[in-house]
Write an enzyme that holds these catalytic residues in place. Structure first.
Site, mmCIF file in Angstrom:
data_model
loop_
_atom_site.group_PDB
_atom_site.id
_atom_site.type_symbol
_atom_site.label_atom_id
_atom_site.label_comp_id
_atom_site.label_asym_id
_atom_site.label_seq_id
_atom_site.Cartn_x
_atom_site.Cartn_y
_atom_site.Cartn_z
ATOM 1 N N MET A 196 124.333 71.389 9.329
ATOM 2 C CA MET A 196 124.754 70.017 9.039
ATOM 3 C C MET A 196 124.582 69.120 10.262
ATOM 4 O O MET A 196 124.524 69.597 11.395
ATOM 5 C CB MET A 196 126.203 70.003 8.560
ATOM 6 C CG MET A 196 126.403 70.601 7.177
ATOM 7 S SD MET A 196 128.145 70.604 6.669
ATOM 8 C CE MET A 196 127.980 71.143 4.958
ATOM 9 N N GLY A 197 124.551 67.829 9.985
ATOM 10 C CA GLY A 197 124.387 66.843 11.048
ATOM 11 C C GLY A 197 123.334 65.830 10.651
ATOM 12 O O GLY A 197 122.150 66.042 10.883
ATOM 13 N N ARG A 198 123.769 64.744 10.018
ATOM 14 C CA ARG A 198 122.828 63.747 9.504
ATOM 15 C C ARG A 198 122.228 62.901 10.628
ATOM 16 O O ARG A 198 121.030 62.686 10.693
ATOM 17 C CB ARG A 198 123.550 62.852 8.497
ATOM 18 C CG ARG A 198 122.711 61.766 7.877
ATOM 19 C CD ARG A 198 123.546 60.989 6.878
ATOM 20 N NE ARG A 198 124.026 61.877 5.833
ATOM 21 C CZ ARG A 198 123.347 62.148 4.722
ATOM 22 N NH1 ARG A 198 122.164 61.607 4.535
ATOM 23 N NH2 ARG A 198 123.854 62.961 3.816
ATOM 24 N N ASP A 234 131.009 67.103 11.946
ATOM 25 C CA ASP A 234 129.869 66.478 12.630
ATOM 26 C C ASP A 234 130.161 66.097 14.073
ATOM 27 O O ASP A 234 129.231 65.788 14.827
ATOM 28 C CB ASP A 234 129.409 65.233 11.861
ATOM 29 C CG ASP A 234 128.812 65.575 10.514
ATOM 30 O OD1 ASP A 234 128.154 66.630 10.406
ATOM 31 O OD2 ASP A 234 128.996 64.792 9.568
ATOM 32 N N TYR A 269 127.827 74.999 2.909
ATOM 33 C CA TYR A 269 129.282 75.029 2.907
ATOM 34 C C TYR A 269 129.849 76.201 3.706
ATOM 35 O O TYR A 269 131.002 76.153 4.145
ATOM 36 C CB TYR A 269 129.807 75.112 1.470
ATOM 37 C CG TYR A 269 129.718 73.820 0.683
ATOM 38 C CD1 TYR A 269 129.036 72.711 1.185
ATOM 39 C CD2 TYR A 269 130.323 73.704 -0.559
ATOM 40 C CE1 TYR A 269 128.953 71.541 0.461
ATOM 41 C CE2 TYR A 269 130.248 72.529 -1.294
ATOM 42 C CZ TYR A 269 129.561 71.450 -0.784
ATOM 43 O OH TYR A 269 129.489 70.281 -1.503
ATOM 44 N N LEU A 270 129.065 77.253 3.881
ATOM 45 C CA LEU A 270 129.569 78.421 4.603
ATOM 46 C C LEU A 270 130.023 78.058 6.011
ATOM 47 O O LEU A 270 131.021 78.581 6.506
ATOM 48 C CB LEU A 270 128.493 79.502 4.672
ATOM 49 C CG LEU A 270 127.982 80.051 3.336
ATOM 50 C CD1 LEU A 270 126.909 81.110 3.573
ATOM 51 C CD2 LEU A 270 129.125 80.630 2.522
ATOM 52 N N GLN A 271 129.292 77.133 6.649
ATOM 53 C CA GLN A 271 129.610 76.804 8.039
ATOM 54 C C GLN A 271 130.936 76.066 8.170
ATOM 55 O O GLN A 271 131.637 76.209 9.168
ATOM 56 C CB GLN A 271 128.475 75.976 8.649
ATOM 57 C CG GLN A 271 128.258 74.613 8.018
ATOM 58 C CD GLN A 271 126.887 74.044 8.302
ATOM 59 O OE1 GLN A 271 126.510 73.847 9.440
ATOM 60 N NE2 GLN A 271 126.129 73.777 7.248
ATOM 61 N N GLY A 294 134.124 65.585 3.318
ATOM 62 C CA GLY A 294 133.863 67.014 3.403
ATOM 63 C C GLY A 294 134.950 67.712 4.193
ATOM 64 O O GLY A 294 135.367 67.239 5.245
#
EC number: 2.7.1.90
Length: 419
Positions: free
Chosen positions: A190-192, A144, A297-299, A13
């Site tokens: 995000m952040g799995r 991340d 995706y904006l971030q 990404g």
């Protein structure tokens, strides 16, 4: 020292500043034209190397390369493609070396996260076994912020700035309408496995009742009853509740709240949207009017709001990667060393890839508030410097001006290779 060519590729990404790292690599290579001849870029990342789909970066003007510094996305194309195990799929790695040999490539710069660090290390090891003199350097990148050793990962600071800003702005919107409209707003970030981005949202407030009222981290197990109680208390006390939740929020048994039941190219579970899942729970348990949003995706694409610190660090690791290679260092990764918080000072160091590959850095417990729903002062001291400074791109006709590359392809010399 004889002159040889370099190869650069982007992986995974992308970020708002990955092209700033590309700029750092390419401009530094050009400054050392006595040692580095042409710079080739892999079209769509490592796939470009495997398929011998190479872009001749030397055909791009200095102005175009400089414009990469303020261009989001992956300028040469990235990919989510994980090379197989080297023992059982040796042919893939040997193909890389064959392509590098065919084009006199002796420098390999791979710009990505933890998986690409592993690939870079394996390519370095195989080239040594095959007797081909290749210097492989990993250029760190991930929104991340989960790469080990480095204080922070290029790409994170800009996402953190965007999320903190968006949380502040959306909270003002909700606060102004909560008496008759939305009472609960849920923002998914995000952040799995690592909650760094979610944590950054907490920079938007720093006092009693200031949103976000709750941050939900993947480092801590999700407790539905506890969360609902806090939501209810916030609405009753402040009139509304702003929640920022990491996409990797999970139950005690490790099940993701939003497990979609599929896996991606790297074998990671595909997540189907924790924001609507959590909003549905709130509606069911409490009945409050809600709204949710997914930064998605904006971030990671918001170059217009990039952190100046992040841009400078992204460029610096690209520059350092080339310097390490020219100094004869191999299987290394440039790292960011924090010298002080106030004033914020940093420098670039380096770490062996063997200590980086396949390792994740999580939010330390001392950065997470005791109740589990916010950050501590230690967390704020760590995060705050990373969003400092503005580095606006040039604008044209009201929109950001971005680099437009010619992407001249290099003539193939080898037979076709099937992925």
């Amino acid at each position: 020292m004889a002159q040889h060519n370099a190869f650069y590729a982007q992986s995974g990404g992308v970020t708002a500043v990955i092209n700033a790292s590309a700029c750092g690599v390419i401009e530094t290579c050009r400054r050392h034209s006595d040692k580095i001849g042409k710079v080739y870029a892999g079209h769509n990342g490592i796939i470009g190397a495997l398929t011998e789909d190479l872009i001749d970066v030397s055909q791009e003007s200095d102005d175009t390369i400089a414009a990469l510094r303020h261009t989001p996305g992956g300028a040469f194309g990235s990919c989510r493609y994980k090379l197989k195990d080297i023992e059982t799929h040796r042919a893939q790695y040997e193909r890389l070396i064959e392509v590098f040999k065919a084009h006199d490539i002796r420098y390999f710069f791979y710009n990505g996260g933890g998986d690409s660090a592993d690939t870079c290390l394996k390519v370095s090891q195989l080239s040594e076994k095959m007797g081909y003199p290749l210097t492989a350097i990993h250029v760190p990148k991930t929104v991340d912020n989960d790469l080990p050793i480095t204080d922070n990962s290029p790409g994170f600071g800009s996402v953190a700035k965007y999320i903190a800003t968006s949380t502040q702005e959306a909270a003002l919107d909700v606060a102004s309408m909560c008496a008759t409209s939305t009472q609960v707003f849920v923002l998914e970030v995000m952040g799995r496995h690592a909650g760094w981005i979610a944590a950054a949202s907490a920079l938007a407030g720093n006092g009693e009742g200031e949103p976000p009222h709750m941050v939900i981290f993947p480092e801590l197990a999700f407790q539905r009853a506890q969360v609902m109680q806090r939501v209810d208390e916030s609405v009753k006390k402040y009139g509304y509740c702003v929640i920022v939740v990491s996409e990797g929020a999970h139950y005690e048994d490790g099940t993701f709240l939003a497990d979609a039941g599929n896996t991606d190219a790297f074998g990671h579970r595909q997540l189907g949207g924790v924001a609507p899942t959590l909003a549905g729970m709130i509606k069911q348990d409490l009945g409050y009017k809600y709204h949710w949003a997914v930064a998605d995706y904006l971030q990671r694409a918001a170059r217009h709001l990039a952190s100046k610190t992040d841009v400078e660090q992204a460029y610096a690791v690209g520059q350092k990667a080339v310097e390490l290679a020219l100094d004869g260092k191999n299987a290394m990764m440039p790292t960011i060393k924090r010298v002080s918080d106030t004033p914020y000072e940093w420098r670039i160091e380096a770490a062996p890839l063997a200590e980086v590959a396949n390792k994740e850095k999580f939010m330390p417990r001392e950065y997470i508030r005791e109740d589990g729903f916010g950050i501590t002062e230690a967390g704020r001291r760590y995060l705050s410097p990373l969003i400092q400074g503005e580095d606006f791109p040039p604008f044209e006709n009201g929109l950001p001006k971005v680099a437009k590359l010619d992407k001249v392809k290099v003539a193939r010399k080898l037979p076709t290779f099937e992925l």
